[in-house]
Design a protein around this motif. Structure first.
Motif, PDB file in Angstrom:
ATOM      1  N   UNK A 160       0.854  -1.186   0.000  1.00  0.00           N
ATOM      2  CA  UNK A 160       0.000   0.000   0.000  1.00  0.00           C
ATOM      3  C   UNK A 160       0.889   1.234   0.000  1.00  0.00           C
ATOM      4  N   UNK A 161       0.276   2.374  -0.292  1.00  0.00           N
ATOM      5  CA  UNK A 161       0.956   3.659  -0.225  1.00  0.00           C
ATOM      6  C   UNK A 161       0.091   4.638   0.554  1.00  0.00           C
ATOM      7  N   UNK A 162       0.739   5.614   1.158  1.00  0.00           N
ATOM      8  CA  UNK A 162       0.070   6.733   1.789  1.00  0.00           C
ATOM      9  C   UNK A 162       0.512   8.002   1.076  1.00  0.00           C
ATOM     10  N   UNK A 184       4.854   1.027   1.542  1.00  0.00           N
ATOM     11  CA  UNK A 184       5.107  -0.104   2.441  1.00  0.00           C
ATOM     12  C   UNK A 184       6.186  -1.015   1.867  1.00  0.00           C
ATOM     13  N   UNK A 185       6.471  -0.892   0.578  1.00  0.00           N
ATOM     14  CA  UNK A 185       7.497  -1.705  -0.058  1.00  0.00           C
ATOM     15  C   UNK A 185       8.891  -1.291   0.404  1.00  0.00           C
ATOM     16  N   UNK A 186       9.085   0.036   0.600  1.00  0.00           N
ATOM     17  CA  UNK A 186      10.383   0.541   1.046  1.00  0.00           C
ATOM     18  C   UNK A 186      10.401   0.919   2.517  1.00  0.00           C
ATOM     19  N   UNK A 187       9.232   1.232   3.077  1.00  0.00           N
ATOM     20  CA  UNK A 187       9.144   1.645   4.472  1.00  0.00           C
ATOM     21  C   UNK A 187       9.584   3.067   4.707  1.00  0.00           C
ATOM     22  N   UNK A 188       9.633   3.881   3.657  1.00  0.00           N
ATOM     23  CA  UNK A 188      10.127   5.250   3.776  1.00  0.00           C
ATOM     24  C   UNK A 188       9.126   6.264   3.216  1.00  0.00           C
ATOM     25  N   UNK A 189       9.207   7.491   3.774  1.00  0.00           N
ATOM     26  CA  UNK A 189       8.509   8.644   3.217  1.00  0.00           C
ATOM     27  C   UNK A 189       9.450   9.366   2.251  1.00  0.00           C
ATOM     28  N   UNK A 190       8.889   9.933   1.187  1.00  0.00           N
ATOM     29  CA  UNK A 190       9.664  10.793   0.293  1.00  0.00           C
ATOM     30  C   UNK A 190       8.740  11.869  -0.260  1.00  0.00           C
ATOM     31  N   UNK A 383       8.025  -3.727   4.656  1.00  0.00           N
ATOM     32  CA  UNK A 383       8.425  -2.383   5.044  1.00  0.00           C
ATOM     33  C   UNK A 383       9.472  -2.417   6.136  1.00  0.00           C
ATOM     34  N   UNK A 384      10.255  -1.356   6.236  1.00  0.00           N
ATOM     35  CA  UNK A 384      11.303  -1.262   7.232  1.00  0.00           C
ATOM     36  C   UNK A 384      10.754  -0.684   8.532  1.00  0.00           C
ATOM     37  N   UNK A 385      11.196  -1.186   9.641  1.00  0.00           N
ATOM     38  CA  UNK A 385      10.820  -0.629  10.931  1.00  0.00           C
ATOM     39  C   UNK A 385       9.350  -0.797  11.238  1.00  0.00           C
ATOM     40  N   UNK A 386       8.728  -1.841  10.689  1.00  0.00           N
ATOM     41  CA  UNK A 386       7.299  -2.056  10.858  1.00  0.00           C
ATOM     42  C   UNK A 386       7.024  -2.596  12.252  1.00  0.00           C
ATOM     43  N   UNK A 387       5.888  -2.196  12.840  1.00  0.00           N
ATOM     44  CA  UNK A 387       5.438  -2.764  14.108  1.00  0.00           C
ATOM     45  C   UNK A 387       4.049  -3.334  13.888  1.00  0.00           C
TER      46      UNK A 387
END
Length: 389
Positions: A160-162, A184-190, A383-387
Motif C-alpha cells: 500500500x501507499x500513503x 510499504x514496499x520501502x518503508x520510507x517517506x519521500x 516495510x522497514x521498521x514495521x510494528x
C-alpha cells in the motif's frame, strides 16, 4: 466434506472465490477444508481482486474550535440491521482518528493531544495493524490511502501507499499543494516533485481512489487530483459552479462503477453527476430530484421541514440537508439532526439514527469514509521498521 474438498480443489476455489467477503466469513466455518482454502494466500489474493460491495461507513465527529479530537468512531452498516458499532478499532493500542479507507484497509492516526503521534494502517476484519511515524506531526494533516488489489498481480505482496497532502503559501496570497508519499514496499517517506497551484482548501471525502488516481474535494469549484503512478496532479472543475445558484449548496464526491461522482444538494434539488472524461472534464447528470419530489416520495422523512413563503418553500435550518459521503449508489446524508441512507438508483431511504446517537454532538464537518471488507492480511505488506500486533 473433507474428502470432497480434497478431490475438487479447483472447483471449490473457482466457486468460493466469487463470493463477497461477508459470505466467506460464514463459509469458513463449514468444514476444515473450506477454512484452509479460504485462508490460503493465493485464494485471498484472487478473491480480493473481485469488486467488493460496500459494507458500511465510518463516521467520526469533529470539534470546530477545540484542539482535542472526538474519539468515538461509529460504523454504520448499509445492509445489516445490527445498528451502530463503536468498538471496531478497539484492537489498536490507543484511541485514534480515521483518515482514509481503501479496499478493506483503513488508515488512522493518534488522537490529539499527542506526544509521539503515529499512523496506523489496519484491516479491521482480521484485526491486523501496522504502525509508522507521521511525515509531519499535525492534527489537521490530510493522508490518503492507496491499496488496489485489482491492479496488483496475483502472487505478489499486498503493498500500500500513503499520500500526505500539505498546502503552502507561494507568496502574494497564492497557494499550492505538495505531496509526500509513503510506500510499504520501502518503508520510507519521500517528497514528490509535483506541486499543484490552488487557493482552495481541502474539504470532505479526502483521498477518493479511482483507477489509480486520488481525488480531494475542495471548498471551491474544483477537485484536486493526483495520479499515484506517474505523480502528476491537476484540478477538475465541478459540473456546476456554486456562484450560479440562488443558495449555498452542499456537496460531496465518491466512486460508483469505477467512476468519479459529484453529489450536490441545493434549493434546486439533489443532483448526481458522473465524470465521463478526465481530459475534456465531461460530466453527465445521472440522477436528479427536486426537493418537492423528495418530500412527496419520502414524507416520513421530509414532511414539515420546509416553510412556504409566497410561491416558494424554504428550509428553516441551514444547511438542512448535507451529503456526507457517496459510494456504490449509497448516499449518507444529514437531514437536520438525523442521519439517513439513500440509494439513488432504487430511491430507497432509511433513517440511520439521530445525530446525537453518534457520540459527542457536533455540527462541524465530520469524517465520513466508505468501507468494504477484505480478507487480505497486512503481514503481506513489507516495510522497514514495521510494528505489528
Amino acid at each position: 466434506m473433507d474428502n470432497i474438498w480434497s478431490s475438487n480443489t479447483d472447483i471449490f476455489f473457482d466457486v468460493l472465490s466469487r463470493f463477497p467477503t461477508k459470505c466467506l466469513l460464514n463459509l469458513r466455518c463449514v468444514c476444515k477444508g473450506w477454512y484452509c482454502l479460504i485462508s490460503d494466500r493465493l485464494f485471498i489474493k484472487f478473491q480480493s481482486q473481485q469488486r467488493e460491495p460496500l459494507f458500511g461507513f465510518f463516521f467520526q465527529q469533529r470539534y470546530q474550535w477545540c484542539l482535542d479530537d472526538i474519539r468515538t468512531i461509529n460504523h454504520i452498516p448499509v445492509e445489516s440491521e445490527a445498528g451502530l458499532q463503536q468498538s471496531v478499532f478497539s484492537f489498536l493500542p490507543e484511541e485514534v482518528v480515521v483518515l482514509a479507507s481503501c479496499n478493506g484497509l483503513v488508515c488512522l492516526r493518534s488522537c490529539y493531544p499527542f506526544r509521539d503521534p503515529f499512523i496506523y494502517v489496519c484491516n479491521p476484519l482480521n484485526k491486523e495493524w501496522i504502525r509508522l511515524g507521521l511525515a509531519k506531526a499535525d492534527k489537521e494533516t490530510t493522508i490518503a490511502l492507496v491499496f488496489d488489489p485489482i491492479r496488483e498481480p496475483i502472487g505478489q505482496s499486498a503493498n500500500f501507499k500513503l499520500v500526505q497532502v500539505q498546502q503552502y503559501e507561494a507568496g502574494d496570497e497564492e497557494f499550492f499543494f505538495s505531496f509526500d508519499i509513503y510506500s510499504s514496499d520501502t518503508g520510507d517517506w519521500r517528497k514528490s516533485k509535483e506541486i499543484c497551484h490552488c487557493n482552495d482548501r481541502l474539504y470532505k471525502n479526502k483521498g477518493t481512489l479511482i483507477g489509480g488516481i486520488l481525488h480531494w474535494l475542495t471548498d471551491g469549484d474544483e477537485i484536486l487530483t493526483f495520479n499515484v503512478e506517474n505523480e502528476l496532479s491537476w484540478l477538475i472543475s465541478v459540473p456546476i459552479s456554486a456562484a450560479t445558484l440562488d443558495s449555498i449548496p452542499e456537496a460531496c464526491i465518491g466512486e460508483y462503477d469505477g467512476k468519479l461522482h459529484y453529489v450536490m444538494v441545493s434549493e434546486n434539488g439533489l443532483h448526481v453527476w458522473c465524470l465521463e472524461d478526465y481530459f475534456e472534464f465531461q460530466w453527465t447528470l445521472k440522477h436528479s430530484k427536486t426537493l418537492d419530489e423528495l418530500e412527496e416520495e419520502h414524507p416520513e422523512f421530509f414532511c414539515n421541514l420546509r416553510v412556504r413563503v409566497g410561491q416558494r418553500k424554504f428550509f428553516e435550518s441551514t444547511p438542512w440537508m448535507d451529503p456526507l459521503a457517496f459510494k456504490d449508489g449509497y448516499l449518507l446524508m444529514r437531514v437536520c439532526s438525523n442521519i439517513y441512507l439513500y440509494h439513488v438508483d432504487t430511491n430507497k431511504m432509511k433513517e440511520v439514527c439521530a445525530l446525537n446517537e453518534l457520540g459527542t454532538y457536533s455540527t462541524f464537518n465530520p469524517i465520513v469514509l466508505p468501507y468494504s471488507l477484505s480478507l487480505v492480511p497486512l503481514n503481506w505488506a513489507s516495510g522497514k521498521g514495521r510494528q505489528q500486533s
